[in-house]
Design a protein around this motif. Sequence first.
Motif, PDB file in Angstrom:
ATOM      1  N   SER A   1       0.813  -1.223   0.000  1.00 35.58           N
ATOM      2  CA  SER A   1       0.000   0.000   0.000  1.00 35.58           C
ATOM      3  C   SER A   1       0.846   1.272   0.000  1.00 35.58           C
ATOM      4  CB  SER A   1      -0.913   0.012   1.233  1.00 35.58           C
ATOM      5  OG  SER A   1      -0.129   0.014   2.421  1.00 35.58           O
ATOM      6  N   ILE A   2       2.142   1.140  -0.247  1.00 35.88           N
ATOM      7  CA  ILE A   2       3.032   2.301  -0.242  1.00 35.88           C
ATOM      8  C   ILE A   2       3.883   2.295  -1.510  1.00 35.88           C
ATOM      9  CG2 ILE A   2       4.960   3.461   0.912  1.00 35.88           C
ATOM     10  CD1 ILE A   2       3.966   2.322   3.542  1.00 35.88           C
ATOM     11  N   THR A   3       3.944   3.426  -2.159  1.00 38.44           N
ATOM     12  CA  THR A   3       4.835   3.623  -3.297  1.00 38.44           C
ATOM     13  C   THR A   3       5.786   4.760  -2.964  1.00 38.44           C
ATOM     14  OG1 THR A   3       3.217   2.869  -4.915  1.00 38.44           O
ATOM     15  CG2 THR A   3       4.980   4.287  -5.723  1.00 38.44           C
ATOM     16  N   THR A   4       7.069   4.557  -3.231  1.00 36.99           N
ATOM     17  CA  THR A   4       8.066   5.578  -2.931  1.00 36.99           C
ATOM     18  C   THR A   4       8.464   6.292  -4.211  1.00 36.99           C
ATOM     19  OG1 THR A   4       8.900   4.326  -1.053  1.00 36.99           O
ATOM     20  CG2 THR A   4      10.323   6.027  -1.937  1.00 36.99           C
ATOM     21  N   LEU A   5       8.415   7.615  -4.152  1.00 40.90           N
ATOM     22  CA  LEU A   5       8.713   8.470  -5.301  1.00 40.90           C
ATOM     23  C   LEU A   5      10.093   9.096  -5.146  1.00 40.90           C
ATOM     24  CD1 LEU A   5       5.274  10.328  -5.232  1.00 40.90           C
ATOM     25  CD2 LEU A   5       5.827   8.215  -6.468  1.00 40.90           C
ATOM     26  N   PHE A   6      10.685   9.484  -6.258  1.00 43.19           N
ATOM     27  CA  PHE A   6      11.988  10.134  -6.228  1.00 43.19           C
ATOM     28  C   PHE A   6      11.822  11.631  -6.019  1.00 43.19           C
ATOM     29  CE2 PHE A   6      15.330  12.469  -8.541  1.00 43.19           C
ATOM     30  CZ  PHE A   6      16.435  12.054  -7.814  1.00 43.19           C
ATOM     31  N   GLY A   7      12.602  12.188  -5.058  1.00 43.14           N
ATOM     32  CA  GLY A   7      12.573  13.626  -4.812  1.00 43.14           C
ATOM     33  C   GLY A   7      11.277  14.070  -4.169  1.00 43.14           C
ATOM     34  N   GLY A   8      10.957  15.354  -4.364  1.00 49.30           N
ATOM     35  CA  GLY A   8       9.671  15.880  -3.918  1.00 49.30           C
ATOM     36  C   GLY A   8       9.680  16.728  -2.675  1.00 49.30           C
TER      37      GLY A   8
ATOM     38  N   GLU B   1       7.640  10.615   7.414  1.00 48.09           N
ATOM     39  CA  GLU B   1       8.646  11.015   6.427  1.00 48.09           C
ATOM     40  C   GLU B   1       8.306  12.308   5.707  1.00 48.09           C
ATOM     41  OE1 GLU B   1      10.751   8.265   3.946  1.00 48.09           O
ATOM     42  OE2 GLU B   1       9.790   6.545   4.928  1.00 48.09           O
ATOM     43  N   GLY B   2       7.034  12.508   5.393  1.00 49.99           N
ATOM     44  CA  GLY B   2       6.653  13.699   4.651  1.00 49.99           C
ATOM     45  C   GLY B   2       7.227  13.684   3.244  1.00 49.99           C
ATOM     46  N   ALA B   3       7.484  14.884   2.708  1.00 48.11           N
ATOM     47  CA  ALA B   3       8.084  15.024   1.383  1.00 48.11           C
ATOM     48  C   ALA B   3       9.588  15.151   1.567  1.00 48.11           C
ATOM     49  CB  ALA B   3       7.521  16.247   0.671  1.00 48.11           C
ATOM     50  N   GLY B   4      10.345  14.211   1.029  1.00 48.33           N
ATOM     51  CA  GLY B   4      11.772  14.138   1.317  1.00 48.33           C
ATOM     52  C   GLY B   4      12.648  14.692   0.214  1.00 48.33           C
ATOM     53  N   GLU B   5      13.885  14.998   0.593  1.00 49.72           N
ATOM     54  CA  GLU B   5      14.844  15.537  -0.369  1.00 49.72           C
ATOM     55  C   GLU B   5      15.092  14.561  -1.516  1.00 49.72           C
ATOM     56  OE1 GLU B   5      19.480  17.146  -0.468  1.00 49.72           O
ATOM     57  OE2 GLU B   5      18.685  16.116   1.298  1.00 49.72           O
ATOM     58  N   VAL B   6      15.233  13.273  -1.196  1.00 55.92           N
ATOM     59  CA  VAL B   6      15.548  12.266  -2.205  1.00 55.92           C
ATOM     60  C   VAL B   6      14.394  11.296  -2.436  1.00 55.92           C
ATOM     61  CG1 VAL B   6      17.139  10.420  -2.856  1.00 55.92           C
ATOM     62  CG2 VAL B   6      18.002  12.435  -1.664  1.00 55.92           C
ATOM     63  N   GLN B   7      13.571  11.068  -1.413  1.00 53.52           N
ATOM     64  CA  GLN B   7      12.442  10.167  -1.635  1.00 53.52           C
ATOM     65  C   GLN B   7      11.218  10.641  -0.873  1.00 53.52           C
ATOM     66  OE1 GLN B   7      13.489   6.179  -0.168  1.00 53.52           O
ATOM     67  NE2 GLN B   7      12.204   6.598   1.624  1.00 53.52           N
ATOM     68  N   THR B   8      10.047  10.378  -1.474  1.00 55.12           N
ATOM     69  CA  THR B   8       8.766  10.742  -0.879  1.00 55.12           C
ATOM     70  C   THR B   8       7.820   9.553  -0.978  1.00 55.12           C
ATOM     71  OG1 THR B   8       9.007  13.094  -1.407  1.00 55.12           O
ATOM     72  CG2 THR B   8       6.768  12.280  -1.050  1.00 55.12           C
ATOM     73  N   PRO B   9       7.601   8.819   0.111  1.00 59.82           N
ATOM     74  CA  PRO B   9       6.624   7.728   0.074  1.00 59.82           C
ATOM     75  C   PRO B   9       5.189   8.271   0.127  1.00 59.82           C
ATOM     76  CG  PRO B   9       8.210   7.498   1.885  1.00 59.82           C
ATOM     77  CD  PRO B   9       8.293   8.894   1.394  1.00 59.82           C
TER      78      PRO B   9
END
Length: 401
Positions: free
Chosen positions: A305-312, A340-348
């Motif tokens: 149920s979680i997808t991790t995105l690059f950047g953001g 985690e919120g919106a991360g420098e390198v990854q945003t789940p």
Amino acid sequence: MLRAASAHDDALDRVQAATADLDPPFAAVDLPTLRRNADDLIRRANGVPVRVASKSVRCRAVLSEVLGPELTARGGFRGIMTYSLREALWLVERGARDILMGYPTVDRTALGHLAASSEAAQAITLMIDSAEHLRIIRGAAREAPGKNDFRPRVCLDIDASLRVGPVHLGVRRSPIRTPEAAAELARRAEAAGFDVVGVMFYEAQIAGLPDSSLPVRLVKGLSARELASRRRAVVDAVRAVVGELELVNGGGTGSLEVTTADRVVTEATAGSGLYVPTLFDGYRAFTPEPSMFFALPAVRKPAPSITTLFGGGYIASGPPGASRVPRPVRPEGLKLLGTEGAGEVQTPVRGRAAASIPIGGRVWFRHAKAGELCERFDRVYLVDEHGRTEVPTYRGEGGCW
């Protein structure tokens, strides 16, 4: 609240189709929506010209779109409000001719360049709120060879906040508040060889505050009434010193109707209403229609149920909190993880739709503030019915102020 979902979806459908072959992250603007937003700002300004706030745009192609002949011919948009003198000088070099600084500057190097250029000196109006600004400007001008005739154009920044006893409601900007203080600064400026051409009042507690509750709306109404009375008195006091003024500026995207209802105001400023970031979703006076989005790629699946995105991790300025975080808007129903919120390198992101996002897929977001997103990308894609056009942001042209 946002306009009906179909308008939002139409813009994203267009942007998605026009950018399907691109690798995210990237930012895109839906031009049909931006043009409707520009028309709406003109409508809300009630015939008063709107000066474009460059910090809310940060892309020369978009500034040119808004300041083009179609909109300016109707008396809609006129001139630019910049946030940096170096930015203003850069824009003059590229053809801009009516620039009001939104903030004071103590950049002596830039002031020296202003004094050395008659073209820039005629095009740029500096913002001041103290005699110390006069001293710094004049000192920098003296260091510009052969420019003893430099007579800077200046605008007085007047405190537009609401004071209720000891309570200060608004931003901390100018110390000049009363007609007497404004007139005294105008006298000192004239005596020091400056041309006082305008006054500005930025009512942040009206323009930048969503209509989140009845008490907020009551306070905004009280502030508008107090400011209308004081603004007239300040303008009259300054005019008694310097004569007629070229401009009386006020407002922002969130307060155009209120600001321009005051007949003493000759122009309003707006910019965020072109892109419509999430901070403008809660206004009652107008119906926001987002035109700017950014896409992030899905790079892994740490759980079903979680997808991790690059950047953001494009966090907006202002008081830290949830309102400053970017918001996923497509697929619908996605949320950031609180840990985690919106991360420098990854945003789940998590939510029902997260399970169906494949690695290599994309998620669309809206930023919390308008032009700040352009500091994250060196280009932006302008999309309309005919496809897309790639244009540089300020950052893409090397402009970082």
